[in-house]
Motif scaffolding. Structure first.
Motif, PDB file in Angstrom:
ATOM      1  N   ALA A   1       0.808  -1.226   0.000  1.00 19.19           N
ATOM      2  CA  ALA A   1       0.000   0.000   0.000  1.00 19.19           C
ATOM      3  C   ALA A   1       0.837   1.270   0.000  1.00 19.19           C
ATOM      4  O   ALA A   1       0.316   2.347  -0.275  1.00 19.19           O
ATOM      5  N   GLY A   2       2.122   1.154   0.306  1.00 19.81           N
ATOM      6  CA  GLY A   2       2.972   2.340   0.281  1.00 19.81           C
ATOM      7  C   GLY A   2       2.981   2.991  -1.089  1.00 19.81           C
ATOM      8  O   GLY A   2       3.116   4.207  -1.211  1.00 19.81           O
ATOM      9  N   GLY A   3       2.832   2.183  -2.117  1.00 17.26           N
ATOM     10  CA  GLY A   3       2.877   2.684  -3.485  1.00 17.26           C
ATOM     11  C   GLY A   3       1.853   3.760  -3.735  1.00 17.26           C
ATOM     12  O   GLY A   3       2.190   4.883  -4.122  1.00 17.26           O
ATOM     13  N   PHE A   4       0.595   3.442  -3.469  1.00 16.38           N
ATOM     14  CA  PHE A   4      -0.430   4.439  -3.779  1.00 16.38           C
ATOM     15  C   PHE A   4      -0.430   5.581  -2.764  1.00 16.38           C
ATOM     16  O   PHE A   4      -0.691   6.732  -3.093  1.00 16.38           O
ATOM     17  N   THR A   5      -0.089   5.263  -1.510  1.00 13.53           N
ATOM     18  CA  THR A   5      -0.064   6.303  -0.479  1.00 13.53           C
ATOM     19  C   THR A   5       0.958   7.391  -0.835  1.00 13.53           C
ATOM     20  O   THR A   5       0.662   8.578  -0.807  1.00 13.53           O
ATOM     21  N   LEU A   6       2.157   6.944  -1.200  1.00 12.98           N
ATOM     22  CA  LEU A   6       3.212   7.916  -1.493  1.00 12.98           C
ATOM     23  C   LEU A   6       2.979   8.639  -2.817  1.00 12.98           C
ATOM     24  O   LEU A   6       3.286   9.818  -2.951  1.00 12.98           O
TER      25      LEU A   6
ATOM     26  N   VAL B   1      -8.005   1.969   5.753  1.00 11.35           N
ATOM     27  CA  VAL B   1      -7.218   2.833   6.631  1.00 11.35           C
ATOM     28  C   VAL B   1      -5.978   2.107   7.130  1.00 11.35           C
ATOM     29  O   VAL B   1      -4.870   2.658   7.151  1.00 11.35           O
ATOM     30  N   SER B   2      -6.143   0.831   7.499  1.00  9.73           N
ATOM     31  CA  SER B   2      -4.973   0.110   7.994  1.00  9.73           C
ATOM     32  C   SER B   2      -3.961  -0.113   6.876  1.00  9.73           C
ATOM     33  O   SER B   2      -2.759  -0.213   7.124  1.00  9.73           O
ATOM     34  N   ALA B   3      -4.443  -0.184   5.636  1.00 13.55           N
ATOM     35  CA  ALA B   3      -3.509  -0.342   4.519  1.00 13.55           C
ATOM     36  C   ALA B   3      -2.648   0.903   4.354  1.00 13.55           C
ATOM     37  O   ALA B   3      -1.438   0.804   4.125  1.00 13.55           O
ATOM     38  N   ILE B   4      -3.264   2.074   4.510  1.00 15.46           N
ATOM     39  CA  ILE B   4      -2.476   3.305   4.421  1.00 15.46           C
ATOM     40  C   ILE B   4      -1.402   3.292   5.509  1.00 15.46           C
ATOM     41  O   ILE B   4      -0.231   3.587   5.260  1.00 15.46           O
ATOM     42  N   ALA B   5      -1.821   2.903   6.719  1.00 11.92           N
ATOM     43  CA  ALA B   5      -0.879   2.871   7.832  1.00 11.92           C
ATOM     44  C   ALA B   5       0.275   1.923   7.538  1.00 11.92           C
ATOM     45  O   ALA B   5       1.451   2.273   7.695  1.00 11.92           O
ATOM     46  N   VAL B   6      -0.057   0.723   7.092  1.00 10.63           N
ATOM     47  CA  VAL B   6       1.014  -0.254   6.898  1.00 10.63           C
ATOM     48  C   VAL B   6       1.867   0.133   5.682  1.00 10.63           C
ATOM     49  O   VAL B   6       3.063  -0.165   5.635  1.00 10.63           O
ATOM     50  N   GLY B   7       1.288   0.865   4.757  1.00 10.32           N
ATOM     51  CA  GLY B   7       2.075   1.369   3.631  1.00 10.32           C
ATOM     52  C   GLY B   7       3.155   2.326   4.116  1.00 10.32           C
ATOM     53  O   GLY B   7       4.309   2.254   3.705  1.00 10.32           O
ATOM     54  N   LEU B   8       2.767   3.223   5.031  1.00  4.65           N
ATOM     55  CA  LEU B   8       3.735   4.165   5.598  1.00  4.65           C
ATOM     56  C   LEU B   8       4.785   3.419   6.421  1.00  4.65           C
ATOM     57  O   LEU B   8       5.977   3.700   6.337  1.00  4.65           O
TER      58      LEU B   8
ATOM     59  N   MET C   1      -2.768   5.700  12.339  1.00  2.27           N
ATOM     60  CA  MET C   1      -3.083   4.606  13.263  1.00  2.27           C
ATOM     61  C   MET C   1      -4.126   5.044  14.284  1.00  2.27           C
ATOM     62  O   MET C   1      -4.981   4.254  14.687  1.00  2.27           O
ATOM     63  N   SER C   2      -4.042   6.301  14.721  1.00  9.13           N
ATOM     64  CA  SER C   2      -5.034   6.791  15.678  1.00  9.13           C
ATOM     65  C   SER C   2      -6.424   6.765  15.055  1.00  9.13           C
ATOM     66  O   SER C   2      -7.394   6.344  15.698  1.00  9.13           O
ATOM     67  N   VAL C   3      -6.492   7.223  13.814  1.00 10.71           N
ATOM     68  CA  VAL C   3      -7.784   7.205  13.116  1.00 10.71           C
ATOM     69  C   VAL C   3      -8.295   5.768  13.023  1.00 10.71           C
ATOM     70  O   VAL C   3      -9.452   5.475  13.332  1.00 10.71           O
ATOM     71  N   TYR C   4      -7.396   4.860  12.648  1.00  7.97           N
ATOM     72  CA  TYR C   4      -7.765   3.444  12.510  1.00  7.97           C
ATOM     73  C   TYR C   4      -8.296   2.894  13.834  1.00  7.97           C
ATOM     74  O   TYR C   4      -9.373   2.290  13.896  1.00  7.97           O
TER      75      TYR C   4
END
Lengths: 274, 401
Positions: B70-75, B215-222, B256-259
């Motif tokens: 998920a880091g790909g799309f997040t970044l 949301v957790s995918a964005i977190a784990v991407g980061l 992560m807080s949001v998640y």
């Protein structure tokens, strides 16, 4: 008018004639050893389970709104107008989502095969479309398995309960479970005592998924506009900054120290406009 | 084109190290497991059953594989759409991870599908009501997008101007398409389980599963971005972009807080919080998952933690493991009770999973050595690369442990 099967556990004597007829109809082997297996599998699409003094038959419920057909990515499973849920092995790619989704754990898999198929009862679709009874209903010596029109069978089930209230647990299983099934059960005892799943929701399972899937076009269109808009603003701000001779982008990198910062990554808009 | 800027001399010699031996052992066991899978079917190579049709290959290789990519799309979104330029140095590694991740997901699928030769069926036989159909299309399209996003790197390496220009022309719609496809794909892996309300344990089953997965995918991407930067800085002897990673760490803490907040509200809303008082396997797995999410979230709010490479790295690893735990819980352990059975992966399932992970690390290492992935070493590392690549890589401790 969709077809269904009414199984009356109080009439069943556990003779397993249905099992044998089913095996015949699918061309599957059937012997004493297989008869003793009280669970459905890829080589036994219906079975009689013994729960104390009671028998109960297991087979595909051919749900009115089947989860398996809704989840199949290639449409190998179809709910026919006649009632049965059919399976086209030539389409199936073996993702086994139908097995995961089925609330009754009915679909089984040819695990040891190199070219495996999913297997399940299809309520004798071919026979029924020719106006014949299902193989199991035809073979049943006591009338415990009866096949016919679903609405009529529901009427008959309720009549039996009304006529002999002492003999039946006063409900029909399959009436409202996951929005209704094409196999209806009558029993002398509460359904959980004969191993039927009573915890299933009464709402059709495909609806759970559809509530989210139907949002998809909105998410895509809103998202595209939003992302495009944000990009446009970012890009515009940068152009303006450039035109006014300020350093572009608030958090921008200092102008390339190593002399190659410019052509990093996906080509920059910035450069393209030079 | 100096020779000395690359890896330390010690790493150039193909010594037999512990990690290399483990790497070889993993690949050997994976090869034997592949043989079992091909000649003895799923029955001979997995512990799957009629009651438990999905196992490690779906829950880890596919669900975790996609999440970790998920880091790909997040970044891409952060740098290209929101125009936050300072994160650009970590963009390429992220796109590479995502691309490799998706390729490996497809490899995992080839093992898991009963008929891998029919992988293409969803593209021609449609059922728009199926989440799996959506997943199939997302994997196909997004892999293509990631490939196109990676092409400029290849062009730069070989000095091809023309193709780079073509890609450049379509880059903005391409990136937007990629972000949309990822959003759909990440969330649809959660939607897959909406159909099992009676099977999945209530601590995990939720009508908002798609949102939680996204949301957790964005977190784990980061988190994976921090993780990779840390490892690549060691592997390639680069300086760590600490201030940049530290600020990513802060974004990670907020995500992560949001998640966790959504997760909490969801549990509260469905009235299943009392379940955590029960002494069951699920409770402990849930506690593990939430603990691994909560600890780094709290820690990452401290500036002192973010500015210490080791601590930052540890937090990122915890987030990665928390999301892996979540995907495994949703995909396997959370379904055991509802399916009325137990599932322990067969050794061959684990061997193939580890092989895929190890191959991922090895290929990343090779590609990162050969192509200009990390800016600091772009141009001028050809020689260093030539000597690193034959020995492939050192398996990172975390890859196997």
């Amino acid at each position: 008018m969709s077809k269904a099967i009414l199984y009356d556990s109080t009439l069943c004597i556990g003779c397993r004639a249905c099992e044998s007829a089913c095996a015949d109809r699918w061309g599957l082997p059937y012997d004493d050893k297989i008869a003793a297996e009280e669970k459905i599998s890829a080589h036994k699409l219906t079975t009689i389970e013994t729960h104390g003094d009671h028998f109960v038959r297991r087979l595909c419920m051919n749900c009115v709104k089947p989860a398996c057909a809704s989840v199949c990515p290639v449409g190998a499973l179809q709910k026919t107008a006649l009632g049965p849920v059919t399976y086209d092995a030539d389409k199936c790619m073996g993702c086994r989502y139908c097995m995961q989704a089925c609330p009754f754990q009915v679909p089984t898999y040819e695990w040891s095969s190199r070219l495996p198929r999913m297997r399940k009862c299809n309520e004798c679709y071919e026979r029924q479309s020719q106006g014949k009874l299902t193989a199991c209903a035809e073979a049943c010596p006591t009338g415990a398995t009866k096949c016919g029109d679903r609405d009529e069978l529901i009427g008959e089930a309720q009549r039996r309960i009304a006529e002999k209230p002492g003999q039946y647990y006063g409900q029909v299983y399959g009436l409202k479970e996951v929005g209704g099934t094409s196999v209806l059960y009558l029993s002398a005892v509460p359904f959980e005592q004969i191993g039927l799943r009573t915890g299933v929701p009464s709402e059709p399972l495909p609806d759970y998924t559809w509530r989210v899937l139907e949002l998809l076009p909105d998410v895509v269109s809103t998202g595209a506009v939003l992302l495009g808009g944000i990009w446009w603003v970012t890009n515009r701000r940068e152009e303006v900054a450039k035109a006014e001779g300020r350093s572009p982008r608030r958090s921008g990198r200092p102008p390339s120290k190593n002399g190659q910062g410019g052509h990093a990554v996906v080509p920059e808009k910035l450069e393209g406009r030079k | 084109m100096t020779l000395g800027t690359g890896t330390p001399a010690a790493k150039r010699w193909p010594r037999i190290t512990v990690w290399r031996a483990i790497f070889a052992a993993i690949l050997l066991s994976g090869a034997y497991a592949t043989y079992l899978r091909i000649f003895y079917g799923l029955g001979g190579s997995t512990n799957l059953s009629d009651k438990f049709p999905w196992g490690l290959w779906i829950a880890f290789d596919v669900m975790c594989g996609v999440a970790l990519a998920a880091g790909g799309f997040t970044l891409v979104a952060i740098v290209h759409i929101f125009g936050i330029e300072k994160y650009r140095p970590v963009l390429r590694p992220c796109i590479l991870t995502a691309f490799l991740g998706y390729v490996l997901v497809v490899v995992g699928l080839l093992f898991d599908l009963g008929r891998p030769d029919r992988l293409w069926h969803p593209l021609v036989m449609w059922n728009p009501h199926s989440v799996m159909f959506e997943v199939a299309w997302c994997v196909t399209l997004y892999s293509t997008v990631l490939f196109l996003e990676f092409v400029p790197v290849v062009c730069e390496r070989f000095g091809w101007a023309k193709p780079a220009e073509w890609i450049h022309r379509i880059s903005v719609p391409l990136m937007i398409l990629g972000i949309l496809l990822s959003t759909l794909h990440q969330s649809s892996l959660g939607s897959l389980f909406l159909i099992v309300p009676a099977k999945l344990y209530p601590l995990w089953y939720s009508p908002v599963l798609p949102l939680l997965f996204f949301v957790s995918a964005i977190a784990v991407g980061l988190a994976m971005t921090i993780f990779e930067s840390w490892h690549s800085s060691r592997a390639f002897g680069r300086a760590l972009e600490l201030p940049l990673l530290a600020s990513l760490g802060r974004v990670l803490a907020v995500t992560m807080s949001v998640y966790l907040w959504i997760r909490f509200l969801d549990l509260l809303q469905r009235g299943v919080l009392p379940l955590v008082a029960r002494n069951r396997m699920e409770t402990w797995l849930f506690a593990l998952e939430i603990g691994l999410a909560l600890v780094p979230t709290v820690l990452l709010y401290q500036r002192s933690v973010r500015m210490r490479p080791g601590a930052l790295y540890a937090c990122a690893v915890m987030v990665v493991f928390s999301v892996i735990a979540n995907r495994l819980n949703v995909g396997t352990t959370g379904l055991e009770a509802g399916s009325g059975t137990h599932y322990t992966p067969k050794w061959s399932e684990i061997a193939i999973t580890l092989s895929i992970v190890a191959a991922g690390f090895a290929i990343f290492r090779m590609v990162a050595g050969y192509f200009p992935i990390f800016e600091a070493q772009a141009h001028g590392n050809e020689h260093a690369v030539a000597e690193v690549s034959p020995q492939k890589k050192e398996v990172d401790p975390v890859a196997v442990g």
